[in-house]
Scaffold this motif. Sequence first.
Motif, short mmCIF file in Angstrom:
data_model
loop_
_atom_site.label_atom_id
_atom_site.label_comp_id
_atom_site.label_asym_id
_atom_site.label_seq_id
_atom_site.Cartn_x
_atom_site.Cartn_y
_atom_site.Cartn_z
N LEU A 63 -20.57 -56.22 8.50
CA LEU A 63 -22.89 -56.12 9.08
C LEU A 63 -22.71 -56.68 10.70
N ALA A 64 -21.97 -57.82 10.72
CA ALA A 64 -22.31 -58.53 11.78
C ALA A 64 -21.70 -58.02 12.77
N LEU A 65 -20.45 -57.61 12.38
CA LEU A 65 -19.78 -56.76 14.40
C LEU A 65 -20.63 -55.93 13.55
N TRP A 66 -21.14 -54.92 13.16
CA TRP A 66 -21.97 -53.31 13.60
C TRP A 66 -23.21 -53.95 14.68
N GLY A 102 -5.23 -39.83 19.87
CA GLY A 102 -4.88 -39.75 18.09
C GLY A 102 -5.40 -40.50 17.91
N ALA A 103 -5.29 -41.57 16.44
CA ALA A 103 -6.22 -42.34 16.09
C ALA A 103 -6.87 -42.85 16.95
N LEU A 104 -6.89 -43.53 17.60
CA LEU A 104 -6.69 -44.96 18.17
C LEU A 104 -8.29 -44.64 19.26
N ARG A 105 -8.90 -45.06 18.76
CA ARG A 105 -10.05 -45.50 19.93
C ARG A 105 -10.64 -46.73 20.65
N VAL A 106 -10.91 -46.75 21.75
CA VAL A 106 -11.21 -47.89 22.72
C VAL A 106 -13.03 -47.25 22.96
N SER A 107 -13.66 -48.29 23.65
CA SER A 107 -14.84 -48.05 24.02
C SER A 107 -15.51 -49.15 24.62
N GLY A 108 -16.92 -48.91 25.15
CA GLY A 108 -17.51 -50.31 26.00
C GLY A 108 -17.94 -50.41 27.26
N SER A 109 -18.11 -51.36 27.86
CA SER A 109 -18.50 -51.02 29.73
C SER A 109 -17.71 -51.72 30.38
N ASP A 110 -18.54 -51.56 31.29
CA ASP A 110 -18.27 -52.40 32.72
C ASP A 110 -19.40 -51.66 33.75
N THR A 111 -19.80 -53.62 34.43
CA THR A 111 -20.74 -53.91 35.08
C THR A 111 -20.32 -54.37 35.69
N GLU A 112 -21.41 -55.19 36.55
CA GLU A 112 -21.47 -56.20 38.03
C GLU A 112 -22.03 -57.61 36.81
N TRP A 122 -20.68 -57.85 33.51
CA TRP A 122 -19.50 -58.23 32.82
C TRP A 122 -18.60 -56.93 32.32
N THR A 123 -17.54 -56.88 31.11
CA THR A 123 -16.99 -56.41 30.54
C THR A 123 -16.31 -56.29 28.87
N ARG A 124 -16.62 -55.52 28.72
CA ARG A 124 -16.83 -55.97 26.59
C ARG A 124 -16.48 -54.74 26.31
N PHE A 125 -15.38 -54.55 25.48
CA PHE A 125 -14.34 -53.07 25.37
C PHE A 125 -14.14 -53.39 23.86
N TRP A 126 -14.28 -53.17 22.83
CA TRP A 126 -14.08 -52.30 21.11
C TRP A 126 -13.49 -51.25 21.01
N LEU A 127 -12.21 -52.39 19.70
CA LEU A 127 -11.34 -51.13 19.06
C LEU A 127 -11.85 -50.56 17.85
N MET A 128 -12.14 -48.90 17.64
CA MET A 128 -12.36 -48.23 17.14
C MET A 128 -13.76 -48.64 16.14
N GLY A 129 -14.30 -49.19 17.91
CA GLY A 129 -15.81 -49.69 17.86
C GLY A 129 -16.37 -50.68 16.75
N LEU A 130 -15.50 -51.09 16.45
CA LEU A 130 -15.66 -52.71 15.48
C LEU A 130 -15.51 -54.00 15.42
N LEU A 131 -14.04 -53.90 16.43
CA LEU A 131 -13.29 -55.39 16.91
C LEU A 131 -13.63 -55.35 17.88
N PRO A 132 -13.96 -56.40 18.51
CA PRO A 132 -13.99 -57.09 20.04
C PRO A 132 -12.58 -57.02 20.64
N VAL A 133 -12.17 -56.82 21.84
CA VAL A 133 -11.25 -56.83 22.34
C VAL A 133 -10.55 -57.40 23.21
#
Length: 286
Positions: free
Chosen positions: A17-20, A120-130, A132-143
Motif C-alpha cells: 500500500l505504501a508503494l502504491w 513480454g511480462a516485464l513492464r517499466v514505467s515512469g517519467s523524465d523531466t528537467e 527528475w528521472t523516476r522509473f518503476w518496475l511493474m508499477g510497484l517497485l522503484p528502480v
Amino acid sequence: MKIFFLILLIVLVATALALWFWRQTDHASDHAAMARLAALQPTAPERFDVSLLEGLPEPAQRYFRYTIQPGTPLYTVARISMTGKFGMGNRESPDYMDMQASQVLAMPEGFVWKMGASRGALRVSGSDTEKWTRFWLMGLLPVARMGGDADHTRSAFARYVAESVFWTPAALLPGQGGKWELVDVNTARVIVRHNGMEQAVDVVVAEDGRPLQVNFDRWTNANSEKVHRLQPFGGYLSEFREFVGFRLPTRVEAGNFFATENYFPFFIASVTDIEFPKHDAIGDPE
C-alpha cells in the motif's frame, strides 16, 4: 507460528500500500508538471512571416521555411504522443522494449516525458523531466530515482533544446531565445541560454530545408565509467507530417555517441500525434 505469518502478511500488505501511494504521488507530480508547462502556451501568438527570418544564416532560414507555414500561429508548447522502442542496454545488447509515451515540451522552461515500456511480462514505467528521472518496475517497485542536481539539470536541458528543433520550431525563432550561427552550407547552429545554462545544437538541413539530423555535445554519464562529461549525442529525423501549419518529423532515432562507431540509438520513436494545447488534460501512457 500463525501469529508470525499474520504479522508478515500485515507487513507485506502495508508495504504494498505504501508503494502504491508513493506511485500515485509520482503520477500526481507528473500531471501537475505537464499542466504547468501547457499553461505556458502563448494565448495570442504572433503568426509566422518570413520577415522574421531576416539576418539568419541561410540554412536556418531554409529550416524555418520548411517547418512553419506562413500565417501559422507561433505556438511554442507542444504535446507529443508516441510509440516506438526504448533501449535499456547498450550497442552490443540493445535490450529494446516496446514503448508508448506522452510528452509536454515547453522550451526553455522544461519538459515532461511520461513513458510505459514492456517486453513480454516485464513492464517499466515512469517519467523524465528537467527536475527528475523516476522509473518503476511493474508499477510497484522503484528502480531509478535521480535528479535535483546540476548534472541532471544540464543533461536534461540539452535534451529538450534539441527536441525543440524536432517539434517546437517556433520556440527557436529570433526573439524567442534562439541565437543562430552558420556552420556550413547545409548546417546551422542554434544556441540557447537559460538560467545560467548554454546549449548549442547543430541542425543539418536538406535543399528544401527539411531537417535531416541534429547533433550536439551533451553533458551525461552514459558511459562505462558513469562519469558526467560532454559526449556526442544526436539523431535522425524523417517521415514529416503537417500539424496545424507546422511540418514536423514523426520518426526520430537518437542516441549516445552519435556519428561515431559507438553510436547506440536507444530512442526510436514514431509520433502518433502532436498538439499545441493551451491547457490540456494529460493522458497517462501506463
